[in-house]
Write an enzyme that holds these catalytic residues in place. Structure first.
Site, PDB file in Angstrom:
ATOM      1  CD  GLU A   1     -40.290   4.492  19.704  1.00 56.05           C
ATOM      2  OE1 GLU A   1     -40.052   3.897  18.649  1.00 56.05           O
ATOM      3  OE2 GLU A   1     -40.374   3.906  20.819  1.00 56.05           O
TER       4      GLU A   1
ATOM      5  N   GLY B   1     -35.318   5.566  17.659  1.00 59.61           N
ATOM      6  CA  GLY B   1     -34.176   4.746  17.221  1.00 59.61           C
ATOM      7  C   GLY B   1     -34.244   3.322  17.739  1.00 59.61           C
ATOM      8  N   GLY B   2     -35.112   3.079  18.729  1.00 60.21           N
ATOM      9  CA  GLY B   2     -35.336   1.706  19.181  1.00 60.21           C
ATOM     10  C   GLY B   2     -34.137   1.069  19.862  1.00 60.21           C
ATOM     11  CB  THR B   3     -33.392  -2.555  20.335  1.00 62.02           C
ATOM     12  OG1 THR B   3     -34.745  -2.821  20.677  1.00 62.02           O
ATOM     13  CG2 THR B   3     -32.467  -3.401  21.184  1.00 62.02           C
ATOM     14  CB  CYS B   4     -30.072  -0.826  16.756  1.00 59.54           C
ATOM     15  SG  CYS B   4     -28.429  -0.763  16.056  1.00 59.54           S
TER      16      CYS B   4
ATOM     17  CG  HIS C   1       1.415  -6.841   2.133  1.00 59.26           C
ATOM     18  ND1 HIS C   1       1.298  -7.969   2.912  1.00 59.26           N
ATOM     19  CD2 HIS C   1       2.509  -6.163   2.585  1.00 59.26           C
ATOM     20  CE1 HIS C   1       2.306  -7.992   3.774  1.00 59.26           C
ATOM     21  NE2 HIS C   1       3.050  -6.907   3.605  1.00 59.26           N
TER      22      HIS C   1
HETATM   23  C1  FAD Z   1     -27.311  -5.704  23.566  1.00 60.55           C
HETATM   24  C2  FAD Z   1     -27.658  -5.810  22.101  1.00 60.55           C
HETATM   25  C3  FAD Z   1     -26.686  -5.607  21.160  1.00 60.55           C
HETATM   26  C4  FAD Z   1     -26.984  -5.699  19.809  1.00 60.55           C
HETATM   27  N1  FAD Z   1     -25.990  -5.526  18.901  1.00 60.55           N
HETATM   28  C5  FAD Z   1     -26.253  -5.654  17.584  1.00 60.55           C
HETATM   29  C6  FAD Z   1     -25.241  -5.461  16.614  1.00 60.55           C
HETATM   30  O1  FAD Z   1     -24.092  -5.192  16.946  1.00 60.55           O
HETATM   31  N2  FAD Z   1     -25.564  -5.573  15.307  1.00 60.55           N
HETATM   32  C7  FAD Z   1     -26.842  -5.869  14.902  1.00 60.55           C
HETATM   33  O2  FAD Z   1     -27.084  -5.975  13.707  1.00 60.55           O
HETATM   34  N3  FAD Z   1     -27.834  -6.051  15.808  1.00 60.55           N
HETATM   35  C8  FAD Z   1     -27.566  -5.943  17.125  1.00 60.55           C
HETATM   36  N4  FAD Z   1     -28.580  -6.107  18.035  1.00 60.55           N
HETATM   37  C9  FAD Z   1     -29.934  -6.383  17.544  1.00 60.55           C
HETATM   38  C10 FAD Z   1     -30.619  -5.073  17.065  1.00 60.55           C
HETATM   39  O3  FAD Z   1     -30.592  -4.140  18.106  1.00 60.55           O
HETATM   40  C11 FAD Z   1     -32.035  -5.371  16.649  1.00 60.55           C
HETATM   41  O4  FAD Z   1     -32.049  -6.428  15.738  1.00 60.55           O
HETATM   42  C12 FAD Z   1     -32.673  -4.155  15.989  1.00 60.55           C
HETATM   43  O5  FAD Z   1     -32.695  -3.056  16.869  1.00 60.55           O
HETATM   44  C13 FAD Z   1     -34.083  -4.494  15.552  1.00 60.55           C
HETATM   45  O6  FAD Z   1     -34.689  -3.356  15.050  1.00 60.55           O
HETATM   46  P1  FAD Z   1     -36.263  -3.274  14.956  1.00 60.55           P
HETATM   47  O7  FAD Z   1     -36.517  -2.102  14.084  1.00 60.55           O
HETATM   48  O8  FAD Z   1     -36.867  -4.549  14.576  1.00 60.55           O
HETATM   49  O9  FAD Z   1     -36.793  -3.008  16.442  1.00 60.55           O
HETATM   50  P2  FAD Z   1     -36.343  -2.010  17.610  1.00 60.55           P
HETATM   51  O10 FAD Z   1     -35.028  -1.399  17.320  1.00 60.55           O
HETATM   52  O11 FAD Z   1     -36.483  -2.784  18.844  1.00 60.55           O
HETATM   53  O12 FAD Z   1     -37.420  -0.861  17.537  1.00 60.55           O
HETATM   54  C14 FAD Z   1     -38.757  -1.058  17.851  1.00 60.55           C
HETATM   55  C15 FAD Z   1     -39.363   0.268  18.321  1.00 60.55           C
HETATM   56  O13 FAD Z   1     -40.773   0.115  18.431  1.00 60.55           O
HETATM   57  C16 FAD Z   1     -41.231   0.785  19.581  1.00 60.55           C
HETATM   58  N5  FAD Z   1     -42.528   0.182  19.972  1.00 60.55           N
HETATM   59  C17 FAD Z   1     -42.754  -1.068  20.403  1.00 60.55           C
HETATM   60  N6  FAD Z   1     -44.068  -1.278  20.600  1.00 60.55           N
HETATM   61  C18 FAD Z   1     -44.681  -0.117  20.307  1.00 60.55           C
HETATM   62  C19 FAD Z   1     -46.022   0.303  20.327  1.00 60.55           C
HETATM   63  N7  FAD Z   1     -47.022  -0.531  20.634  1.00 60.55           N
HETATM   64  N8  FAD Z   1     -46.329   1.583  19.992  1.00 60.55           N
HETATM   65  C20 FAD Z   1     -45.335   2.432  19.634  1.00 60.55           C
HETATM   66  N9  FAD Z   1     -44.029   2.094  19.585  1.00 60.55           N
HETATM   67  C21 FAD Z   1     -43.710   0.821  19.904  1.00 60.55           C
HETATM   68  C22 FAD Z   1     -40.133   0.542  20.582  1.00 60.55           C
HETATM   69  O14 FAD Z   1     -40.163   1.498  21.629  1.00 60.55           O
HETATM   70  C23 FAD Z   1     -38.887   0.672  19.705  1.00 60.55           C
HETATM   71  O15 FAD Z   1     -38.423   1.998  19.678  1.00 60.55           O
HETATM   72  C24 FAD Z   1     -28.308  -6.001  19.399  1.00 60.55           C
HETATM   73  C25 FAD Z   1     -29.314  -6.189  20.341  1.00 60.55           C
HETATM   74  C26 FAD Z   1     -29.001  -6.092  21.690  1.00 60.55           C
HETATM   75  C27 FAD Z   1     -30.090  -6.291  22.696  1.00 60.55           C
END
Ligand code: FAD
Length: 459
Positions: A34, A39-42, A441
């Site tokens: 990482e 935990g990434g984006t979500c 209900h």
């Molecule tokens: C504002 C917002 C609200 C959202 N709300 C919802 C919701 O309510 N419900 C829903 O289902 N979805 C929602 N989403 C979408 C959801 O967040 C994403 O679909 C989900 O996080 C995707 O998960 P992922 O595992 O593909 O990637 P991510 O969660 O993006 O994780 C990818 C990880 O990889 C890491 N990474 C990237 N490149 C490298 C590298 N080269 N080396 C090491 N680490 C790396 C990043 O730092 C990140 O931690 C929302 C998105 C946004 C922007």
């Protein structure tokens, strides 16, 4: 010297950590990498913080409607942005720490912080260390797209990431992008007390939804005082004293909206350009999404791509489902496929929109014989009792098979109720199963049989 693993996972978003846990439990040696927050984006800048802030905004909204519900608030109802942010940070922090601690507590799993790049089809470089594995899983997600609008480098703007640090109330927030992310922030900040304008290039909000859904969502937002500028073909940014002028029309001089702050919410870009994909020759499409087959394998044997970076879904549940598909196929010799899943998602404005299956527009395009019904939330007793009667339920079914084709539930509880229909769709059962079921209900779900009783040939 390189360290050898059975599996290397790049990214700790919504697929990676679960995959690491399943592999490690199966006795495989795993490395997970990482570069940023666990935990990434979500967890950090997506679902969790937005839904936590949406909850604060909802509470403020209900408090302002106190007289309707029969209580009195002495004085103004005002948001304390520092406390709202602190609440959000607490929820996010707990979740992100949970992911990190969960990974660090795994037997057979090495957790590495750093930016990973592929060096070959079997090797990954991170922090000058070379790791080797038989299988590599890419779960790198995406980030906010920064479009090449004129002036984009001259004026400040937020993305979904940087707006997470805001602990003050923007006076006038202009949100560029009328999609799911933009609308959630729009209503949230309007309820916090900002003036809010949505600037959307297309002719309507959430353009992939049916027109009646777009229109109803627009009315809900406008009723709260959100300004909406559609067909903004020539978006530009410029500094204007202490303000930011957001150009919306192509005329000369361009009609513009003066913002105190700007949020860009115009889509996502996969994090694939700095991953060394060219080394092993992993194919991407023209937008940078990693191309995968129905079981999420890339064109290079031994490399899989999961989550947002493969372009097969843009949600946490699609990323998590990717994990389940890959894990079951590899560990249980299952034959799970991406194409087996049914599209479903929610838009978390208030009231929320729960969606499953195909839209009316898609049904029309397919030319199939269908039946459809629509029912206003104002006639759903639970909604009336809660004082939340905006929106509607609409469902369509195949005229021959009687299977549900799609639904949109815009209304209180819509994000939950839609699962009643979704599960029946997965069961490939006829809609009559729902129609004959006895529901509790008073709930919104108890009206699904009522709506289904009104099915008529699709207009
Ligand atoms: C504002 C917002 C609200 C959202 N709300 C919802 C919701 O309510 N419900 C829903 O289902 N979805 C929602 N989403 C979408 C959801 O967040 C994403 O679909 C989900 O996080 C995707 O998960 P992922 O595992 O593909 O990637 P991510 O969660 O993006 O994780 C990818 C990880 O990889 C890491 N990474 C990237 N490149 C490298 C590298 N080269 N080396 C090491 N680490 C790396 C990043 O730092 C990140 O931690 C929302 C998105 C946004 C922007």
């Amino acid at each position: 010297m390189s360290q050898h693993f059975d599996a290397i996972i790049i990214g700790t978003g919504q697929a990676g950590p679960s995959l690491a846990a399943r592999f490690a439990a199966a006795g495989m040696a795993v490395a997970i990498i990482e570069r940023d927050k666990f935990g990434g984006t979500c967890v950090n800048t997506g679902c969790t913080p937005t839904k936590t802030l949406v909850a604060s905004a909802y509470a403020v909204h209900v408090a302002r409607r106190g007289s309707e519900y029969g209580f009195v608030v002495d004085g103004d109802v005002r948001v304390d942005m520092k406390r709202a942010k602190a609440r959000k940070d607490e929820v996010v922090g707990r979740s992100s720490r949970g992911v990190e601690e969960g990974l660090r507590g795994l037997k057979n799993c090495r957790v590495i912080q750093g930016h990973a790049r592929l060096q070959s089809s079997r090797t990954v470089v991170v922090n000058d260390e070379i790791l080797e594995a038989d299988k590599i899983f890419i779960n790198v997600g995406g980030r906010a797209t920064i479009p090449a609008f004129p002036g984009i480098h001259e004026a400040p703007f937020f993305t979904n990431s940087s707006i997470m640090d805001v602990d003050f109330l923007p006076e006038h927030l202009v949100i560029i992008g009328g999609g799911y992310v933009g609308l959630e922030f729009a209503q949230m900040y309007r309820r916090f007390g900002s003036e809010v304008t949505i600037v959307e290039m297309g002719p309507r909000l959430i353009g992939r939804e049916d027109e009646d859904v777009s229109q109803a969502v627009r009315e809900i937002l406008e009723a709260e005082g959100i300004q909406i500028r559609l067909n903004a073909k020539c978006i530009s940014l410029a500094r204007r004293d202490s303000r930011i002028a957001v150009g919306v029309k192509c005329d000369d001089p361009p009609p513009e909206v003066l913002a105190s702050h700007v949020l860009l919410a115009v889509g996502r870009t996969p994090n694939t350009s700095d991953l060394g994909l060219n080394r092993p020759g992993v194919a991407t499409d023209e937008r940078g999404y990693i191309m995968v087959d129905d079981q999420l394998q890339t064109n290079v044997p031994g490399i899989w791509a999961l989550g947002d970076c493969n372009g097969r879904g843009a949600f946490t549940h699609t990323a998590y489902n990717d994990f389940e598909i890959v894990a079951d196929n590899l560990l249980n010799a299952d034959h799970r496929r991406v194409s087996d899943r049914i599209e479903t998602y929610a838009l978390y404005i208030d009231p929320p929109l729960g969606r499953c299956g195909i839209t009316d527009a898609e049904i029309r395009k397919s030319g199939r014989a269908a039946l459809a019904a629509k029912y206003p939330m104002s006639r759903v007793s639970r909604a009336v009792e809660k004082g939340e009667t905006q929106g509607f339920i609409k469902i369509s079914v195949d005229a021959e098979t009687k299977q549900i084709l799609g639904a949109a539930i815009l209304g209180t509880g819509g994000d939950e109720v839609v699962h009643v229909l979704l599960d029946v769709m997965y069961a490939k059962a006829p809609y009559t199963v729902v129609q004959r079921a006895m529901h509790i209900h008073p709930t919104v779900a108890e009206y699904l049989p009522t709506v289904l009783a009104k099915l008529e040939p699709f207009a």
